[in-house]
Design a protein around this motif. Structure first.
Motif, PDB file in Angstrom:
ATOM      1  N   GLY A  38       0.373   5.025 -19.056  1.00  0.00           N
ATOM      2  CA  GLY A  38       0.554   5.575 -17.517  1.00  0.00           C
ATOM      3  C   GLY A  38      -0.485   5.750 -16.690  1.00  0.00           C
ATOM      4  N   VAL A  39      -1.629   4.914 -16.723  1.00  0.00           N
ATOM      5  CA  VAL A  39      -2.635   4.814 -15.998  1.00  0.00           C
ATOM      6  C   VAL A  39      -2.767   3.759 -15.156  1.00  0.00           C
ATOM      7  CG1 VAL A  39      -5.266   5.206 -15.572  1.00  0.00           C
ATOM      8  CG2 VAL A  39      -4.197   6.508 -17.637  1.00  0.00           C
ATOM      9  N   TRP A  40      -2.412   3.729 -13.702  1.00  0.00           N
ATOM     10  CA  TRP A  40      -2.340   2.794 -12.711  1.00  0.00           C
ATOM     11  C   TRP A  40      -3.569   2.849 -11.773  1.00  0.00           C
ATOM     12  CZ3 TRP A  40       1.071  -1.235 -11.676  1.00  0.00           C
ATOM     13  CH2 TRP A  40       2.038  -1.544 -12.758  1.00  0.00           C
ATOM     14  N   HIS A  41      -4.092   1.824 -11.495  1.00  0.00           N
ATOM     15  CA  HIS A  41      -5.278   1.758 -10.713  1.00  0.00           C
ATOM     16  C   HIS A  41      -5.037   0.803  -9.562  1.00  0.00           C
ATOM     17  CE1 HIS A  41     -10.159   0.815 -10.660  1.00  0.00           C
ATOM     18  NE2 HIS A  41      -9.757   1.166  -9.596  1.00  0.00           N
ATOM     19  N   VAL A  42      -5.422   1.478  -8.303  1.00  0.00           N
ATOM     20  CA  VAL A  42      -5.210   0.758  -6.888  1.00  0.00           C
ATOM     21  C   VAL A  42      -6.776   0.659  -6.385  1.00  0.00           C
ATOM     22  CG1 VAL A  42      -4.387   0.587  -4.802  1.00  0.00           C
ATOM     23  CG2 VAL A  42      -2.952   1.729  -6.491  1.00  0.00           C
ATOM     24  N   THR A  43      -7.161  -0.655  -6.642  1.00  0.00           N
ATOM     25  CA  THR A  43      -8.532  -1.073  -6.356  1.00  0.00           C
ATOM     26  C   THR A  43      -8.743  -0.972  -4.796  1.00  0.00           C
ATOM     27  OG1 THR A  43      -8.347  -3.365  -6.337  1.00  0.00           O
ATOM     28  CG2 THR A  43      -8.899  -2.297  -8.589  1.00  0.00           C
ATOM     29  N   GLN A  44     -10.272  -0.985  -4.549  1.00  0.00           N
ATOM     30  CA  GLN A  44     -10.633  -1.157  -2.918  1.00  0.00           C
ATOM     31  C   GLN A  44      -9.738  -2.478  -2.281  1.00  0.00           C
ATOM     32  OE1 GLN A  44     -14.625  -1.161  -2.390  1.00  0.00           O
ATOM     33  NE2 GLN A  44     -14.840   0.959  -3.337  1.00  0.00           N
ATOM     34  N   GLU A  45      -9.606  -3.532  -3.178  1.00  0.00           N
ATOM     35  CA  GLU A  45      -8.923  -4.832  -2.678  1.00  0.00           C
ATOM     36  C   GLU A  45      -7.396  -4.574  -2.688  1.00  0.00           C
ATOM     37  OE1 GLU A  45     -11.055  -4.524  -5.485  1.00  0.00           O
ATOM     38  OE2 GLU A  45     -12.876  -5.140  -4.478  1.00  0.00           O
ATOM     39  N   GLY A  46      -7.146  -3.724  -3.122  1.00  0.00           N
ATOM     40  CA  GLY A  46      -5.599  -3.578  -3.416  1.00  0.00           C
ATOM     41  C   GLY A  46      -4.544  -4.483  -4.265  1.00  0.00           C
ATOM     42  N   GLY A  47      -4.858  -5.523  -4.061  1.00  0.00           N
ATOM     43  CA  GLY A  47      -4.297  -6.606  -5.145  1.00  0.00           C
ATOM     44  C   GLY A  47      -3.008  -6.895  -5.053  1.00  0.00           C
ATOM     45  N   THR A  48      -2.582  -7.261  -3.862  1.00  0.00           N
ATOM     46  CA  THR A  48      -1.073  -7.651  -3.502  1.00  0.00           C
ATOM     47  C   THR A  48      -1.055  -8.996  -3.906  1.00  0.00           C
ATOM     48  OG1 THR A  48      -1.500  -7.902  -1.382  1.00  0.00           O
ATOM     49  CG2 THR A  48      -0.476  -5.740  -2.088  1.00  0.00           C
ATOM     50  N   PHE A  49       0.266  -9.734  -4.123  1.00  0.00           N
ATOM     51  CA  PHE A  49       0.323 -10.931  -4.106  1.00  0.00           C
ATOM     52  C   PHE A  49       0.705 -11.621  -2.919  1.00  0.00           C
ATOM     53  CE2 PHE A  49       1.288  -9.004  -8.242  1.00  0.00           C
ATOM     54  CZ  PHE A  49       0.621  -9.791  -9.302  1.00  0.00           C
ATOM     55  N   ALA A  50      -0.350 -12.131  -2.256  1.00  0.00           N
ATOM     56  CA  ALA A  50       0.058 -12.533  -0.774  1.00  0.00           C
ATOM     57  C   ALA A  50       1.422 -13.314  -0.681  1.00  0.00           C
ATOM     58  CB  ALA A  50      -1.212 -13.292  -0.223  1.00  0.00           C
ATOM     59  N   PRO A  51       1.517 -14.516  -1.516  1.00  0.00           N
ATOM     60  CA  PRO A  51       2.587 -15.447  -1.146  1.00  0.00           C
ATOM     61  C   PRO A  51       4.017 -14.896  -1.216  1.00  0.00           C
ATOM     62  CG  PRO A  51       1.189 -16.289  -2.638  1.00  0.00           C
ATOM     63  CD  PRO A  51       0.720 -15.141  -2.468  1.00  0.00           C
ATOM     64  N   LEU A  52       4.166 -13.585  -2.136  1.00  0.00           N
ATOM     65  CA  LEU A  52       5.306 -13.132  -2.459  1.00  0.00           C
ATOM     66  C   LEU A  52       5.863 -11.995  -1.309  1.00  0.00           C
ATOM     67  CD1 LEU A  52       4.876 -12.160  -6.413  1.00  0.00           C
ATOM     68  CD2 LEU A  52       5.772 -14.173  -5.236  1.00  0.00           C
ATOM     69  N   THR A  53       6.985 -11.751  -1.296  1.00  0.00           N
ATOM     70  CA  THR A  53       7.507 -10.949  -0.348  1.00  0.00           C
ATOM     71  C   THR A  53       7.333  -9.323  -0.757  1.00  0.00           C
ATOM     72  OG1 THR A  53       9.701 -10.595  -1.318  1.00  0.00           O
ATOM     73  CG2 THR A  53       9.755 -12.379   0.400  1.00  0.00           C
ATOM     74  N   VAL A  54       7.363  -8.564   0.244  1.00  0.00           N
ATOM     75  CA  VAL A  54       7.241  -7.145  -0.197  1.00  0.00           C
ATOM     76  C   VAL A  54       8.291  -6.871  -1.223  1.00  0.00           C
ATOM     77  CG1 VAL A  54       7.378  -4.631   0.664  1.00  0.00           C
ATOM     78  CG2 VAL A  54       6.427  -6.500   2.304  1.00  0.00           C
ATOM     79  N   ARG A  55       9.430  -7.163  -1.252  1.00  0.00           N
ATOM     80  CA  ARG A  55      10.393  -6.985  -2.181  1.00  0.00           C
ATOM     81  C   ARG A  55       9.733  -7.314  -3.617  1.00  0.00           C
ATOM     82  NH1 ARG A  55      15.726  -5.524  -2.492  1.00  0.00           N
ATOM     83  NH2 ARG A  55      15.952  -6.000  -0.235  1.00  0.00           N
ATOM     84  N   GLU A  56       9.342  -8.576  -3.480  1.00  0.00           N
ATOM     85  CA  GLU A  56       9.021  -9.091  -4.833  1.00  0.00           C
ATOM     86  C   GLU A  56       7.839  -8.484  -5.410  1.00  0.00           C
ATOM     87  OE1 GLU A  56      10.618 -13.652  -4.015  1.00  0.00           O
ATOM     88  OE2 GLU A  56       8.642 -13.225  -3.273  1.00  0.00           O
ATOM     89  N   ASN A  57       6.877  -8.215  -4.390  1.00  0.00           N
ATOM     90  CA  ASN A  57       5.651  -7.238  -4.903  1.00  0.00           C
ATOM     91  C   ASN A  57       5.986  -6.156  -5.598  1.00  0.00           C
ATOM     92  OD1 ASN A  57       2.541  -8.206  -4.100  1.00  0.00           O
ATOM     93  ND2 ASN A  57       3.890  -9.295  -2.795  1.00  0.00           N
ATOM     94  N   LEU A  58       6.950  -5.174  -4.691  1.00  0.00           N
ATOM     95  CA  LEU A  58       7.500  -4.013  -5.357  1.00  0.00           C
ATOM     96  C   LEU A  58       8.307  -4.028  -6.818  1.00  0.00           C
ATOM     97  CD1 LEU A  58       8.539  -2.341  -2.163  1.00  0.00           C
ATOM     98  CD2 LEU A  58       6.536  -1.669  -3.536  1.00  0.00           C
ATOM     99  N   ARG A  59       8.934  -5.291  -6.964  1.00  0.00           N
ATOM    100  CA  ARG A  59       9.492  -5.292  -8.109  1.00  0.00           C
ATOM    101  C   ARG A  59       8.638  -5.524  -9.220  1.00  0.00           C
ATOM    102  NH1 ARG A  59      14.642  -6.805  -9.622  1.00  0.00           N
ATOM    103  NH2 ARG A  59      15.112  -7.158  -7.249  1.00  0.00           N
ATOM    104  N   VAL A  60       7.398  -6.094  -9.047  1.00  0.00           N
ATOM    105  CA  VAL A  60       6.407  -6.147 -10.310  1.00  0.00           C
ATOM    106  C   VAL A  60       6.254  -4.704 -10.701  1.00  0.00           C
ATOM    107  CG1 VAL A  60       4.051  -6.709 -10.732  1.00  0.00           C
ATOM    108  CG2 VAL A  60       5.258  -8.261  -9.282  1.00  0.00           C
ATOM    109  N   GLY A  61       5.935  -3.666 -10.154  1.00  0.00           N
ATOM    110  CA  GLY A  61       5.737  -2.402 -10.335  1.00  0.00           C
ATOM    111  C   GLY A  61       6.927  -1.607 -10.829  1.00  0.00           C
ATOM    112  N   ALA A  62       8.134  -2.128 -10.740  1.00  0.00           N
ATOM    113  CA  ALA A  62       9.200  -1.165 -10.948  1.00  0.00           C
ATOM    114  C   ALA A  62       9.542  -1.141 -12.438  1.00  0.00           C
ATOM    115  CB  ALA A  62      10.413  -1.775 -10.178  1.00  0.00           C
ATOM    116  N   ARG A  63       9.928   0.115 -12.844  1.00  0.00           N
ATOM    117  CA  ARG A  63      10.063   0.301 -14.479  1.00  0.00           C
ATOM    118  C   ARG A  63      11.077  -0.590 -14.994  1.00  0.00           C
ATOM    119  NH1 ARG A  63      11.823   6.312 -13.733  1.00  0.00           N
ATOM    120  NH2 ARG A  63      12.924   5.171 -12.309  1.00  0.00           N
ATOM    121  N   SER A  64      12.111  -0.894 -14.387  1.00  0.00           N
ATOM    122  CA  SER A  64      13.202  -1.476 -14.867  1.00  0.00           C
ATOM    123  C   SER A  64      14.108  -2.155 -13.719  1.00  0.00           C
ATOM    124  CB  SER A  64      14.081  -0.892 -15.751  1.00  0.00           C
ATOM    125  OG  SER A  64      15.336  -1.324 -16.267  1.00  0.00           O
TER     126      SER A  64
END
Length: 220
Positions: free
Chosen positions: A78-104
């Motif tokens: 249950g510990v999630w860390h958003v670093t200074q760099e952020g760490g998004t996946f640049a080639p993926l769409t916003v939707r695809e990035n969000l799906r990485v974090g989704a519970r299910s």
């Protein structure tokens, strides 16, 4: 015991010790803000809590020990860390990035609607590659992705970095609302001290790898 408890936390990079026995706590549904000069150890403290830096001492979340676990294990607890760099996946769409974090995947549509209630700007960019967003929008995306995991404890390292002044207020209003409505515990490292303290339940001043001062603020 509920909440985060940190005792005697020490961490180093090679022979250089950065943290010298840090003690702190974050209670149920609280926001704690870390302030202090550059190089004081604030970022290292967050990295130690999320397993990105090897550390010694005692760290428990709701009574479960965290130190010695791999970062992915700590995230599952249950510990999630958003670093200074952020760490998004640049080639993926916003939707695809969000799906990485989704519970299910089963609840992804509902999770998106929940998130857009706090970060509506992301809805307008769902099909856009993350790498084409502004720096501030990428930080919102990284935070949004972490929130979709519904973390117990969210670690935010300088969340206002790269944001326009107007967006700063929007982000901190959203963070405050999420804390109040979802009960998410948070530790925020931020140099915009006055802004951060407006939503903090407690604050810690970090100097030379130690907690220099403790002030508790109840504002809400």
């Amino acid at each position: 015991m509920s909440g985060l408890r940190v005792s005697g936390l020490r961490a180093e990079y090679g022979a250089a010790r950065v943290l010298h026995g840090v003690d702190l706590e974050v209670g149920e549904a609280e926001i704690a803000v870390l302030t202090g000069p550059n190089g004081a150890g604030k970022t290292t403290l967050l990295r130690a809590l999320s397993g990105l830096v090897r550390a010694r001492g005692t760290v428990t979340l709701d009574g479960v020990r965290l130190l010695g676990r791999r970062p992915e294990e700590i995230a599952r607890l249950g510990v999630w860390h958003v670093t200074q760099e952020g760490g998004t996946f640049a080639p993926l769409t916003v939707r695809e990035n969000l799906r990485v974090g989704a519970r299910s995947g089963r609840h992804f549509a509902a999770d998106l609607e929940w998130l857009f209630g706090y970060f509506p700007v992301l809805q307008a960019h769902l099909s856009q590659p993350a790498g084409t967003l502004s720096g501030g929008e990428q930080r919102l995306l990284a935070i949004g992705r972490a929130l979709l995991a519904r973390p117990r404890l969210l670690l935010l390292d300088e969340p206002l970095r790269g944001l326009a002044p107007r967006a700063e207020g929007v982000l901190f209003q959203a963070i405050h609302a999420i804390n109040r409505h979802e009960g998410t515990m948070m530790i925020i490292v931020e140099h915009h001290v006055a802004t951060a303290l407006r939503i903090a339940h407690r604050s810690y001043v970090v100097e030379s790898g130690k907690i220099a001062d403790l002030r508790t603020r109840w504002r809400w």
